[in-house]
Scaffold this active site. Structure first.
Site, PDB file in Angstrom:
ATOM      1  N   ASP A  75      -2.013  -3.383   2.924  1.00 40.08           N
ATOM      2  CA  ASP A  75      -2.492  -2.197   3.623  1.00 40.08           C
ATOM      3  C   ASP A  75      -2.663  -1.077   2.593  1.00 40.08           C
ATOM      4  O   ASP A  75      -2.157  -1.175   1.460  1.00 40.08           O
ATOM      5  CB  ASP A  75      -1.475  -1.797   4.694  1.00 40.08           C
ATOM      6  CG  ASP A  75      -1.922  -0.573   5.479  1.00 40.08           C
ATOM      7  OD1 ASP A  75      -3.088  -0.542   5.903  1.00 40.08           O
ATOM      8  OD2 ASP A  75      -1.101   0.349   5.644  1.00 40.08           O
TER       9      ASP A  75
ATOM     10  N   ASP B 298      -3.234   3.046   3.434  1.00 36.86           N
ATOM     11  CA  ASP B 298      -2.540   4.282   3.814  1.00 36.86           C
ATOM     12  C   ASP B 298      -1.068   4.006   4.072  1.00 36.86           C
ATOM     13  O   ASP B 298      -0.724   3.155   4.890  1.00 36.86           O
ATOM     14  CB  ASP B 298      -3.176   4.882   5.077  1.00 36.86           C
ATOM     15  CG  ASP B 298      -4.492   5.580   4.781  1.00 36.86           C
ATOM     16  OD1 ASP B 298      -4.474   6.593   4.072  1.00 36.86           O
ATOM     17  OD2 ASP B 298      -5.534   5.090   5.244  1.00 36.86           O
TER      18      ASP B 298
ATOM     19  N   ASP C 197       3.035  -0.971   5.909  1.00 34.76           N
ATOM     20  CA  ASP C 197       4.029   0.037   6.306  1.00 34.76           C
ATOM     21  C   ASP C 197       4.192   0.106   7.820  1.00 34.76           C
ATOM     22  O   ASP C 197       4.959   0.917   8.311  1.00 34.76           O
ATOM     23  CB  ASP C 197       3.631   1.413   5.775  1.00 34.76           C
ATOM     24  CG  ASP C 197       2.394   1.972   6.476  1.00 34.76           C
ATOM     25  OD1 ASP C 197       1.400   1.218   6.615  1.00 34.76           O
ATOM     26  OD2 ASP C 197       2.415   3.141   6.885  1.00 34.76           O
TER      27      ASP C 197
END
Length: 724
Positions: free
Chosen positions: A444, A446, A662
């Site tokens: 991922d 961001d 995250d």
């Protein structure tokens, strides 16, 4: 051991509490039976839109029927989920359409929302996503408010600078034709404080309307804010029982002698079912007879609960009978009518050993056991639980009964803990095995590699070293606001040495998906320019980008909207220009089952640079799904399409692939579904507190969010990669 509060229909699996109502066509009964029915209630509660009127036009003979009820001595209440007007304004409408009403027998959700807060002794300010109907009712009970009216994105003014008003102690969501991204952001940000009350006026997803245009209702907006805030609202309108409790408290009505009339089964009829009222469905509004007949054949208790006792085409069909009807003392008749409704005392059933064991032995040791049945208002307390057969010593009873169990409460046990190894606690040998266990990394962006436009310290070096030791690396993001080329440019600017083929974003996936389908029509986009650019790259036309503000009012917008017949797909991504017209148009297009309905991703929130909540694409998708009553095909994480695209294109081995992210509900869940190893970093959305909660959870959906490994930030890998 955890204490759980949850309501359901007890003994549903054993059919002990199966409530199969007849859904009888009232006009098929003999005149005597119809008169018995008319004698079986003293109080009439009726919905308005779709039952009494359509906009400003009364439905044929509805005023005459309501006035006849009143003339025959029935208490009549006009109960509407409409929050756009005050009681005084509804009274004016009733008078204009020739309904004999008074202010006291009009209950609208704008008034009920004010009543709810007043009953709590609320003294702070309310942020309102809604209309002046709500604000005026709040003013009448002395409650301050803010938020009503247009609030759009202002050019050159970053919405991330929004500062919360410390005096706001509640958020009310009603119908708001000026619904916008700033309003969603502000409501969700206030609701991040668990002490802020969250009130929804109702859950009606759409308004009844002639023609093929979808008119999104309050329920769609409530679902959108709930999705973003990750909280459930207290609903004061139908079908939740607050509205009936308010009537019973203020007017002392008898539920067994009450008739609920409505055109929508999932609000009006369900309210009656939950409260023990008789129910009459009119087919002049939302619900169709086809739906009723489908529910009659269903094995789902949720669908069976939508069935009315009786139905007619329109309320005016009762007029000929009411004109000849002479009320009598009907207590005996009432008993006969209600004898066919299954209303069994829960206390009696649990006191019966055979029934209790029959229920209990069918449940697993970790079941959540609920103890309320919506029709009976029965309370189960420790006196009942202390009966001799209800003990933990009885091996057939799987619920441990304890003296400290209180009403509406049972206990369950379980200490299941998932692995989620902390990388920093592993030995050198274990770290080496970890690094050698994968050849491919899907990461991922961001919250893992960067936040907004700043790289997370050490992350670029980790990516560089992973590639240096021969690992393939892919940037896998649900972000659909950029094209692959634009993401490549961002990577280079943030010191990531990337290639175009390593970029996998959902704007690109939309184009790839439609190209696979050999799509040759037009796309209506709720999203940003990146989706349009990726569609252009494969030769697909589109419309819908950019602002589409409400001009005039919602009714005018609906009347002037002419759907483009060439639209064959709707794509919903992140759109900070989201508006009521966009929601209505998208929902209208996907009413056609031949129109593709695509969601880029289901992220409820975006990474935030401050303490505010930033709504994600999932919120925009949820409001349109609710209005359209249709689920979209999702392309981004955690759906496997994104990984399948990489696997098929580059021939990856899932067992030798590591997913880094995250977020548990997108990144880690994708990895679990695809058979990848998973690493959670705590530098973005998910906290250690969230992870510990998932590890202890008995909910399988939460356990699926637990990664194989976790660490504070990606740069924690640097020492082990240096050794490699």
């Amino acid at each position: 051991m955890f204490r759980v509060f949850k309501t359901c229909h007890l003994f549903k699996q054993n059919k002990i509490f199966t409530r199969r109502m007849a859904a009888v066509n009232l006009k098929s009964l003999s005149e005597d039976k119809i008169y018995e029915f008319l004698n079986s209630f003293d109080t009439v509660l009726t919905d308005c839109d779709g039952v009494l009127w359509m906009d400003m036009t009364p439905i044929e003979n509805s005023p005459e029927v309501m006035n006849k009820f009143h003339d025959h001595g029935r208490q009549t209440f006009y109960i509407t989920n409409n929050s756009t007007k005050t009681r005084e304004e509804f009274l004016a409408k009733c008078s204009k359409l020739n309904f004999h009403a008074t202010k006291n027998n009009i209950l609208c959700t704008s008034y009920l929302a004010a009543c709810y807060l007043q009953d709590l002794g609320f003294k702070k300010k309310v942020y309102v996503v809604g209309s002046e109907g709500v604000s005026k009712e709040l003013e009448q009970v002395g409650i301050d408010h803010c938020g009503v009216g247009p609030d759009t994105i202002k050019p050159g003014v970053p919405y991330k600078t929004f500062e919360r008003d410390p005096d706001v102690g509640a958020v009310i969501v009603g119908f708001d034709e000026h619904f916008s991204y700033p309003k969603l952001l502000k409501a969700a940000s206030y609701l991040s404080d668990e002490n802020v009350h969250f009130v929804g006026t109702n859950t009606d997803e759409r308004f009844p309307m002639d023609g093929n245009i979808v008119v999104p209702g309050t329920g769609s907006l409530v679902r959108c804010v709930e999705t973003c805030a990750e909280r459930k609202a207290v609903i004061v309108g139908k079908p939740d029982t607050y509205i009936s409790k308010a009537i019973i408290k203020r007017f002392n009505i008898n539920p067994k002698r009450t008739l609920m009339i409505g055109d929508r089964c999932n609000t009006d009829i369900l309210l009656g079912t939950r409260c023990g009222f008789q129910t009459l469905l009119v087919l002049s509004g939302v619900t169709s007879l086809t739906e009723v007949n489908t529910w009659k054949q269903s094995n789902s208790q949720d669908e069976l609960d939508l069935l009315p006792d009786y139905y007619v085409d329109k309320l005016g069909d009762l007029l000929p009978y009411l004109e000849k009807f002479k009320p009598t003392n009907a207590s005996a008749t009432m008993l006969k009518f209600f004898s066919k409704s299954l209303r069994v005392s829960m206390a009696h059933m649990l006191a019966n050993k055979e029934n209790y064991e029959r229920f209990a032995t069918q449940r697993s040791n970790n079941s959540l056991l609920a103890v309320t049945y919506s029709l009976s208002y029965i309370r189960i307390d420790s006196k009942l639980c202390n009966q001799s057969h209800v003990t933990s010593a009885n091996p057939s009873i799987i619920v441990p009964i304890r003296p400290d169990i209180t009403e509406y409460e049972f206990l369950f046990t379980g200490n299941h803990t998932m692995a989620a190894s902390n990388l920093k606690s592993l030995s050198e040998e274990e770290l080496k095995r970890f690094v050698n266990s994968f050849d491919v990394v899907l990461s991922d962006c961001d919250g893992v590699l960067w936040v907004e436009n700043e790289p997370i310290p050490g992350s670029p070096e980790v990516v560089r070293r992973l590639k240096l030791i021969g690992k393939k690396f892919f940037y896998v993001t649900n972000n659909n606001t950029k094209t692959r080329a634009e993401f490549l440019e961002k990577c280079e600017k943030l010191q990531y040495q990337a290639k175009l083929e390593e970029m996998m974003c959902t704007s690109y996936l939309v184009a790839a998906y439609l190209k696979e389908k050999k799509f040759n029509k037009k796309v209506y986009i709720v999203g940003k320019e990146a989706i349009g650019k990726e569609l252009n790259a494969v030769g697909i036309e589109y419309i819908g980008l950019g602002p589409d503000p409400l001009v005039g009012d919602s009714l005018g917008m609906i009347e002037n909207f002419n759907p483009d017949p060439d639209v064959g797909a709707v794509v919903v991504g992140f759109d900070d220009q989201i508006s009521y017209p966009k929601i209505a148009k998208a929902a209208t297009y996907v009413q056609n089952p031949d129109v593709h309905f695509i969601g880029t991703n289901c992220d409820n929130q975006r990474p935030s640079p401050n303490s505010n909540i930033f709504p994600g694409s999932g919120c925009m998708l949820r409001v349109i799904e609710a209005a359209a009553n249709r689920k979209a095909v999702l392309l981004g994480k955690p759906e496997p399409y994104i990984s399948q695209t990489i696997i098929s294109k580059y021939g990856l081995n899932p067992e030798r692939t590591l997913m880094i992210g995250d977020k548990g509900d997108t990144d880690i869940l994708l990895g679990k579904r695809c058979g990848f190893k998973t690493l959670l970093v705590l530098s973005g959305v998910t906290s250690l507190k969230d992870l510990e909660k998932w590890k202890r959870s008995e909910d399988k959906e939460e356990r699926d969010l637990v990664p194989d490994y976790y660490t504070d930030k990606l740069s924690d890998l640097l020492p082990m990669l240096s050794n490699s």
